[in-house]
Design an enzyme around this catalytic site. Structure first.
Site, PDB file in Angstrom:
ATOM      1  N   TYR A 257       0.822  -1.228   0.000  1.00 48.13           N
ATOM      2  CA  TYR A 257       0.000   0.000   0.000  1.00 48.13           C
ATOM      3  C   TYR A 257       0.859   1.282   0.000  1.00 48.13           C
ATOM      4  O   TYR A 257       0.863   2.042  -0.974  1.00 48.13           O
ATOM      5  CB  TYR A 257      -0.942  -0.072   1.198  1.00 48.13           C
TER       6      TYR A 257
ATOM      7  N   ASP B  61      10.041  -6.897  -4.286  1.00 48.37           N
ATOM      8  CA  ASP B  61       8.890  -7.327  -3.478  1.00 48.37           C
ATOM      9  C   ASP B  61       8.694  -8.830  -3.667  1.00 48.37           C
ATOM     10  O   ASP B  61       8.909  -9.343  -4.770  1.00 48.37           O
ATOM     11  CB  ASP B  61       7.627  -6.579  -3.947  1.00 48.37           C
TER      12      ASP B  61
ATOM     13  N   LEU C  36       5.781 -10.195  -3.291  1.00 53.56           N
ATOM     14  CA  LEU C  36       4.370 -10.276  -3.698  1.00 53.56           C
ATOM     15  C   LEU C  36       3.528 -11.136  -2.757  1.00 53.56           C
ATOM     16  O   LEU C  36       2.481 -11.629  -3.143  1.00 53.56           O
ATOM     17  CB  LEU C  36       4.244 -10.771  -5.154  1.00 53.56           C
TER      18      LEU C  36
ATOM     19  N   THR D 245       6.833   3.421  12.947  1.00 53.59           N
ATOM     20  CA  THR D 245       5.424   3.506  13.334  1.00 53.59           C
ATOM     21  C   THR D 245       5.234   4.195  14.675  1.00 53.59           C
ATOM     22  O   THR D 245       6.117   4.130  15.548  1.00 53.59           O
ATOM     23  CB  THR D 245       4.836   2.081  13.443  1.00 53.59           C
TER      24      THR D 245
ATOM     25  N   TYR E 194       4.672  -6.014  17.231  1.00 49.91           N
ATOM     26  CA  TYR E 194       4.816  -5.168  16.040  1.00 49.91           C
ATOM     27  C   TYR E 194       5.619  -3.902  16.384  1.00 49.91           C
ATOM     28  O   TYR E 194       6.611  -3.575  15.731  1.00 49.91           O
ATOM     29  CB  TYR E 194       3.434  -4.799  15.479  1.00 49.91           C
TER      30      TYR E 194
ATOM     31  N   ASP F  35      -5.584  -1.009  22.248  1.00 51.59           N
ATOM     32  CA  ASP F  35      -5.851   0.292  21.618  1.00 51.59           C
ATOM     33  C   ASP F  35      -5.660   1.432  22.625  1.00 51.59           C
ATOM     34  O   ASP F  35      -6.461   1.567  23.561  1.00 51.59           O
ATOM     35  CB  ASP F  35      -7.312   0.353  21.128  1.00 51.59           C
TER      36      ASP F  35
HETATM   37  N1  UDP Z   1     -11.738   0.704  14.828  1.00 49.65           N
HETATM   38  C1  UDP Z   1     -13.092   0.424  15.062  1.00 49.65           C
HETATM   39  N2  UDP Z   1     -13.684  -0.519  14.271  1.00 49.65           N
HETATM   40  C2  UDP Z   1     -13.032  -1.189  13.286  1.00 49.65           C
HETATM   41  C3  UDP Z   1     -11.666  -0.895  13.052  1.00 49.65           C
HETATM   42  C4  UDP Z   1     -11.054   0.055  13.846  1.00 49.65           C
HETATM   43  O1  UDP Z   1     -13.720   0.993  15.936  1.00 49.65           O
HETATM   44  O2  UDP Z   1     -13.645  -2.044  12.631  1.00 49.65           O
HETATM   45  C5  UDP Z   1     -11.074   1.715  15.653  1.00 49.65           C
HETATM   46  C6  UDP Z   1      -9.872   1.176  16.412  1.00 49.65           C
HETATM   47  O3  UDP Z   1     -10.261   0.656  17.655  1.00 49.65           O
HETATM   48  C7  UDP Z   1      -9.005   2.425  16.541  1.00 49.65           C
HETATM   49  C8  UDP Z   1      -9.338   3.232  15.286  1.00 49.65           C
HETATM   50  O4  UDP Z   1     -10.567   2.706  14.791  1.00 49.65           O
HETATM   51  O5  UDP Z   1      -9.407   3.174  17.662  1.00 49.65           O
HETATM   52  C9  UDP Z   1      -8.286   3.091  14.205  1.00 49.65           C
HETATM   53  O6  UDP Z   1      -8.011   1.722  14.040  1.00 49.65           O
HETATM   54  P1  UDP Z   1      -7.141   1.157  12.826  1.00 49.65           P
HETATM   55  O7  UDP Z   1      -7.138  -0.332  12.936  1.00 49.65           O
HETATM   56  O8  UDP Z   1      -7.628   1.761  11.570  1.00 49.65           O
HETATM   57  O9  UDP Z   1      -5.695   1.747  13.085  1.00 49.65           O
HETATM   58  P2  UDP Z   1      -4.710   1.628  14.356  1.00 49.65           P
HETATM   59  O10 UDP Z   1      -4.952   2.879  15.163  1.00 49.65           O
HETATM   60  O11 UDP Z   1      -5.013   0.382  15.106  1.00 49.65           O
HETATM   61  O12 UDP Z   1      -3.367   1.625  13.737  1.00 49.65           O
END
Ligand code: UDP
Length: 329
Positions: free
Chosen positions: A11, A31, A33, A116, A140, A284
Site C-alpha cells: 500500500y 517485493d 508479492l 510507526t 509489532y 488500543d
Molecule cells: N476501529 C473500530 N472498528 C473497526 C476498526 C477500527 O472501531 O472495525 C477503531 C480502532 O479501535 C481504533 C481506530 O478505529 O481506535 C483506528 O483503528 P485502525 O485499525 O484503523 O488503526 P490503528 O490505530 O489500530 O493503527
C-alpha cells in the site's frame, strides 16, 4: 536518482513509488508479492525477491548503483503480532538485517525506513514528539523499535538513515488507481467504506465508546498516504544533500475520533454507516496524535490533506471503483 523500493507493491510503498516517479526519480521495486500486488507497481521494473534470501537482495542491490533504498516491506497488524510474535521478529527484524547488510556490502548509502507510532505504546503526552519515551506494548511495535535501534548502532559516514514513524496511513492516489487492498482488512476507513459498499454484510463494529475522549471513542491521527509519500521524497533529498541520520514522527497533528471519521465518511458518500458498539479492542490506546513539528521545521513537510473528508474522498474513489481491490496479484 535511482531508488530501490523494497515492498513497493504494498500500500504505502506503491503510492510512494507513484509519487517518486512523478518527481522524476528512477525507481525499481523489490517485493516478494506475498501481500503486495503487481498491478500496484505499474510499469516500474519489478524484481520479485525475498529479503529472507540474502543473495536475492544483494543481487538486486548489485544490479545498478542505487542512491537510496526505501524499506516498506513489513507485517503491520498489531493483533497478529501478539498471536504470532516470531513471524513479526523474523520478517520485520531478521529480514531487515539482510537488507542492511546487503546495503553495506554494496556501499548503498542512504536508507529510508518505515517506522510507526506503535513504538510509543500508551503515550504519556499528546501530541507525541520524537522525545517521547519508546515503550512498545506489542511485538509489532517492538519489531520496529528494534530496527530503529539497529540503525542507530549501524550508521556511519557511509550509511545514513531516516526513520519515518507513520501514524494512521489512509487514502489513495487522487485518480483512485492505487489504494489500500488488504486481504484481511482491519483498518477503520477501509472497513467503513467496505461496509457502505455492502461487502461486509454486517454493520461496522465500533471498538469501545467508553474511552476518556470527547465522544468516548478512540482518537487517531489520520495522515494521507500521498502526504507520507511526499515525506519520503523530502527525506531522500535531505539525505542526498548530506543530511545526518534522523528520526521523524509523521502525522497530521490533528486527532479525530472513530465517530468523527464515520460522520466524515457519511458526508462524503451520502450514505448512512450501519454500526454497532462492540467491546474495546485489546491494545488500543485512547488517543494517538503526532507532533510533526520536527519534520516540518527540518524538511519543510506539511500535510496537504488536512481534513478527514479530503482523505476519505480519495479512499472512496479507490474503494468504489475497485470494490474487489486489484484485478491481478
Ligand atoms: N476501529 C473500530 N472498528 C473497526 C476498526 C477500527 O472501531 O472495525 C477503531 C480502532 O479501535 C481504533 C481506530 O478505529 O481506535 C483506528 O483503528 P485502525 O485499525 O484503523 O488503526 P490503528 O490505530 O489500530 O493503527
Amino acid at each position: 536518482m535511482e531508488i530501490l523500493i523494497v515492498g513497493g507493491a504494498g500500500y504505502i510503498g506503491s503510492v510512494t513509488n507513484y509519487f517518486l516517479e512523478k518527481q522524476g526519480c528512477k525507481t525499481t521495486v523489490f517485493d516478494n508479492l506475498s501481500l503486495g500486488y503487481k498491478q500496484a507497481v505499474g510499469k516500474t521494473p519489478l524484481i520479485v525477491g525475498d529479503l529472507e534470501n540474502f543473495h536475492e537482495i544483494k543481487n538486486a542491490l548489485s544490479s545498478k548503483r542505487f542512491d537510496a533504498v526505501m524499506h516498506f516491506s513489513a507485517f503491520s497488524l498489531v493483533g497478529e503480532s501478539v498471536n504470532n510474535p516470531l513471524k513479526y521478529y523474523k520478517n520485520n527484524v531478521a529480514n531487515t538485517l539482510n537488507l542492511i547488510k546487503a546495503m553495506i556490502e554494496t556501499e548503498t548509502k542512504n536508507f529510508i525506513f518505515s517506522s510507526t507510532a506503535a513504538v510509543f505504546g500508551n503515550p504519556t503526552e499528546i501530541p507525541i514528539t520524537e522525545n517521547h519515551p519508546i515503550n512498545p506494548i506489542n511485538p509489532y511495535g517492538w519489531s520496529k523499535s528494534f530496527v530503529e535501534q539497529i540503525l542507530s548502532d549501524t550508521f556511519k559516514e557511509n550509511f545514513k538513515f531516516v526513520c519515518l514513524r507513520y501514524f494512521n496511513a489512509c487514502g489513495s492516489t487522487a485518480d483512485g488507481k492505487i489504494g489500500e487492498a488488504h486481504a484481511n482488512e482491519t483498518h477503520l476507513i477501509p472497513l467503513i467504506l467496505k461496509t457502505l459498499l455492502n461487502q461486509n454484510a454486517k454493520p461496522l463494529k465500533v471498538f469501545g465508546n467508553d474511552y476518556e475522549t470527547q465522544d468516548g471513542t478512540c482518537v487517531r491521527d489520520y495522515v494521507h498516504v500521498l502526504d507520507l509519500a511526499e515525506a519520503h521524497f523530502l527525506a531522500l533529498e535531505y539525505l542526498l544533500k548530506g543530511g545526518e541520520s534522523e528520526i521523524f514522527n509523521l502525522g497530521n497533528g490533528k486527532g479525530f475520533s472513530v465517530f468523527e471519521i464515520i460522520k466524515a465518511a457519511e458526508k462524503v458518500t451520502g450514505k448512512k454507516v450501519p454500526l454497532e458498539i462492540a467491546e474495546r479492542r485489546k491494545g488500543d490506546p485512547p488517543v494517538l496524535i503526532a507532533s510533526s513539528d520536527k519534520i516540518t521545521k527540518k524538511l519543510g513537510w506539511e500535510p496537504k490533506f488536512k481534513t478527514p473528508e479530503s482523505i476519505i474522498e480519495t479512499a472512496w474513489k479507490w474503494h468504489s471503483e475497485n470494490p474487489n481491490g486489484y484485478k491481478e496479484n
